[in-house]
Design a protein around this motif. Sequence first.
Motif, PDB file in Angstrom:
ATOM      1  N   TYR A 265      -5.384  15.453  24.080  1.00 62.54           N
ATOM      2  CA  TYR A 265      -5.538  15.871  22.690  1.00 62.54           C
ATOM      3  C   TYR A 265      -4.212  15.711  21.941  1.00 62.54           C
ATOM      4  O   TYR A 265      -4.176  15.171  20.824  1.00 62.54           O
ATOM      5  N   ALA A 266      -3.115  16.185  22.534  1.00 64.86           N
ATOM      6  CA  ALA A 266      -1.815  16.105  21.870  1.00 64.86           C
ATOM      7  C   ALA A 266      -1.391  14.652  21.665  1.00 64.86           C
ATOM      8  O   ALA A 266      -0.812  14.302  20.624  1.00 64.86           O
ATOM      9  N   LEU A 267      -1.660  13.790  22.632  1.00 57.98           N
ATOM     10  CA  LEU A 267      -1.318  12.376  22.494  1.00 57.98           C
ATOM     11  C   LEU A 267      -2.114  11.742  21.357  1.00 57.98           C
ATOM     12  O   LEU A 267      -1.581  11.003  20.528  1.00 57.98           O
ATOM     13  N   ALA A 268      -3.419  12.031  21.320  1.00 56.60           N
ATOM     14  CA  ALA A 268      -4.275  11.489  20.264  1.00 56.60           C
ATOM     15  C   ALA A 268      -3.846  12.000  18.899  1.00 56.60           C
ATOM     16  O   ALA A 268      -3.794  11.256  17.911  1.00 56.60           O
ATOM     17  N   ASN A 269      -3.515  13.270  18.841  1.00 53.96           N
ATOM     18  CA  ASN A 269      -3.143  13.907  17.588  1.00 53.96           C
ATOM     19  C   ASN A 269      -1.866  13.309  17.018  1.00 53.96           C
ATOM     20  O   ASN A 269      -1.756  13.091  15.805  1.00 53.96           O
ATOM     21  N   SER A 270      -0.904  13.028  17.880  1.00 52.11           N
ATOM     22  CA  SER A 270       0.379  12.487  17.443  1.00 52.11           C
ATOM     23  C   SER A 270       0.286  10.990  17.147  1.00 52.11           C
ATOM     24  O   SER A 270       0.535  10.541  16.022  1.00 52.11           O
ATOM     25  N   THR A 271      -0.105  10.204  18.147  1.00 50.36           N
ATOM     26  CA  THR A 271      -0.110   8.753  18.002  1.00 50.36           C
ATOM     27  C   THR A 271      -1.221   8.284  17.064  1.00 50.36           C
ATOM     28  O   THR A 271      -1.004   7.426  16.200  1.00 50.36           O
ATOM     29  N   GLY A 272      -2.422   8.834  17.236  1.00 51.37           N
ATOM     30  CA  GLY A 272      -3.560   8.381  16.437  1.00 51.37           C
ATOM     31  C   GLY A 272      -3.359   8.607  14.957  1.00 51.37           C
ATOM     32  O   GLY A 272      -3.562   7.692  14.144  1.00 51.37           O
ATOM     33  N   ARG A 273      -2.939   9.795  14.558  1.00 48.03           N
ATOM     34  CA  ARG A 273      -2.760  10.095  13.140  1.00 48.03           C
ATOM     35  C   ARG A 273      -1.671   9.230  12.510  1.00 48.03           C
ATOM     36  O   ARG A 273      -1.789   8.805  11.360  1.00 48.03           O
TER      37      ARG A 273
ATOM     38  N   VAL B 155      -5.417  -2.212  18.998  1.00 49.50           N
ATOM     39  CA  VAL B 155      -5.881  -2.225  20.382  1.00 49.50           C
ATOM     40  C   VAL B 155      -5.127  -1.117  21.114  1.00 49.50           C
ATOM     41  O   VAL B 155      -3.898  -1.161  21.232  1.00 49.50           O
ATOM     42  N   ALA B 156      -5.887  -0.112  21.559  1.00 51.04           N
ATOM     43  CA  ALA B 156      -5.279   1.068  22.161  1.00 51.04           C
ATOM     44  C   ALA B 156      -5.537   1.099  23.654  1.00 51.04           C
ATOM     45  O   ALA B 156      -6.684   0.941  24.088  1.00 51.04           O
TER      46      ALA B 156
ATOM     47  N   ALA C 254      -1.174  -0.042  20.645  1.00 54.27           N
ATOM     48  CA  ALA C 254      -0.830   1.377  20.765  1.00 54.27           C
ATOM     49  C   ALA C 254      -1.014   1.788  22.211  1.00 54.27           C
ATOM     50  O   ALA C 254      -2.097   1.636  22.771  1.00 54.27           O
ATOM     51  N   SER C 255       0.045   2.283  22.808  1.00 49.59           N
ATOM     52  CA  SER C 255      -0.081   2.817  24.155  1.00 49.59           C
ATOM     53  C   SER C 255      -0.259   4.324  24.039  1.00 49.59           C
ATOM     54  O   SER C 255       0.651   5.033  23.606  1.00 49.59           O
ATOM     55  N   LEU C 256      -1.439   4.794  24.382  1.00 51.55           N
ATOM     56  CA  LEU C 256      -1.748   6.203  24.220  1.00 51.55           C
ATOM     57  C   LEU C 256      -1.065   7.077  25.265  1.00 51.55           C
ATOM     58  O   LEU C 256      -0.971   8.284  25.092  1.00 51.55           O
TER      59      LEU C 256
ATOM     60  N   LEU D  22       4.381   5.317  20.639  1.00 56.42           N
ATOM     61  CA  LEU D  22       3.918   6.132  21.758  1.00 56.42           C
ATOM     62  C   LEU D  22       4.423   7.554  21.588  1.00 56.42           C
ATOM     63  O   LEU D  22       5.343   7.808  20.817  1.00 56.42           O
ATOM     64  N   THR D  23       3.795   8.453  22.296  1.00 52.30           N
ATOM     65  CA  THR D  23       4.170   9.869  22.221  1.00 52.30           C
ATOM     66  C   THR D  23       4.617  10.372  23.581  1.00 52.30           C
ATOM     67  O   THR D  23       3.987  10.080  24.592  1.00 52.30           O
TER      68      THR D  23
END
Length: 412
Positions: free
Chosen positions: A153-161, A228-229, A257-259, A279-280
């Motif tokens: 969740y934290a990775l998605a929240n940081s990198t995705g946004r 491309v993630a 994007a490397s998640l 990346l995060t």
Amino acid sequence: MVFGATRRTVLGGIAAASVAPLLPRRARAATRPIRIGVLTDMAGPYSEDSGRGSVVAAQLAIEDFAKLSPGIAVELVSGDMQGKPDVASALASAWYDRDGIDVIVDLPVSSAALAVAHIARQKDKVAILNPGTSDLTGKACSPNHVHWAFDTYALANSTGRAILAGGGRTWFFVQADYAFGAALAADTGRIVQEQGGKVLGSVRYPFPGTMDFASFLLQAQTSGAQVVAFANAGADAANCIKQAGEFGLTQSGQKLASLLCFIPQIHGIGLQAAQGLLLTEGFYWDLNDRTRAFSKRYGARMDGQMPCTIQVGCYSGVLHYLKAVAAMGVDAARVSGAAAVRQMKQMPTDDDVFGKGRVREDGRKIHDMHLFEVKTPGESKSSWDLYRLVRTTPGEEAYRPLAEGSCPMVRS
């Protein structure tokens, strides 16, 4: 004076290195030491992100704790789970039942961590876990484990946004076919859709064992997605990034994007291939004076290598657990793992790698998460000078809200 020794043992049929108590001999004789087991990936796809580095980080935590509480003896053992849940389960059971291990730490593979978390609850022991799946503080939460270093969740929240804010609206996921890959893709996909983006598709590849990502990258390329993630980690993430460059994905205008990609992979790939990647991580060696001081100590034992988030998660988790043991007493901590975890939740966290934080009611360790961009070769001043800080997400904002996790322990 501090004493130390190293010996080789065999626990549960798997080789394990054991570090003798870092304490005066008189204290050793008084009571059985607290025993900590680092269950990690020594030779598999996550060995660079955990492995020997996780063991060294745990050793450093024990040494730092000995300065605070010299009257408490501590032993450390380590074992290789080989990336397999059944191996992890068998060794964890043997450690808890037969070998007197009080707490197991690391477990960088989600499926193995979920299995060991279940065993820790059955046996009322402690597990401090460093995989990705956010299920550990959701439907699989337990009073006997803490999820420490990061989660999907934290990775998605940081990198995705961040990528969405920069214009990357359409996404395609290349994901490892196991619990972690599925959770990371699902969490990021949800963020994409909530922010008005669109997931054009995804493809799963067999894990472990995949080395050639050509067919999966071709599907990503032909999707026409702007982003491309890669929902994977370790050697898989490194191979995907390198092979994507060879296939010309970035040259055709797609953003990579490397998640979940840690600094050992970026160092191995090299800045020429990885430059510009977002990346995060929860940790970077050059963030501040405290992180630099810890990393200098770590690097001295790791041939100059710098640690990543998982490895420092072992340091931070072990140190906080031992502080909880000191606060409640060794006997009480050994009688009930759930009681030890409750004590961990009652105490604020503070260490040289993550700074100040806390352990939440659902077992989620809260600390800041940092979005980095990989530097260009011209920007880097040394071999491990690889990241540029883009933004920091405060811990209370980075992780999934407590009410949304469906953890049975959380009161509605």
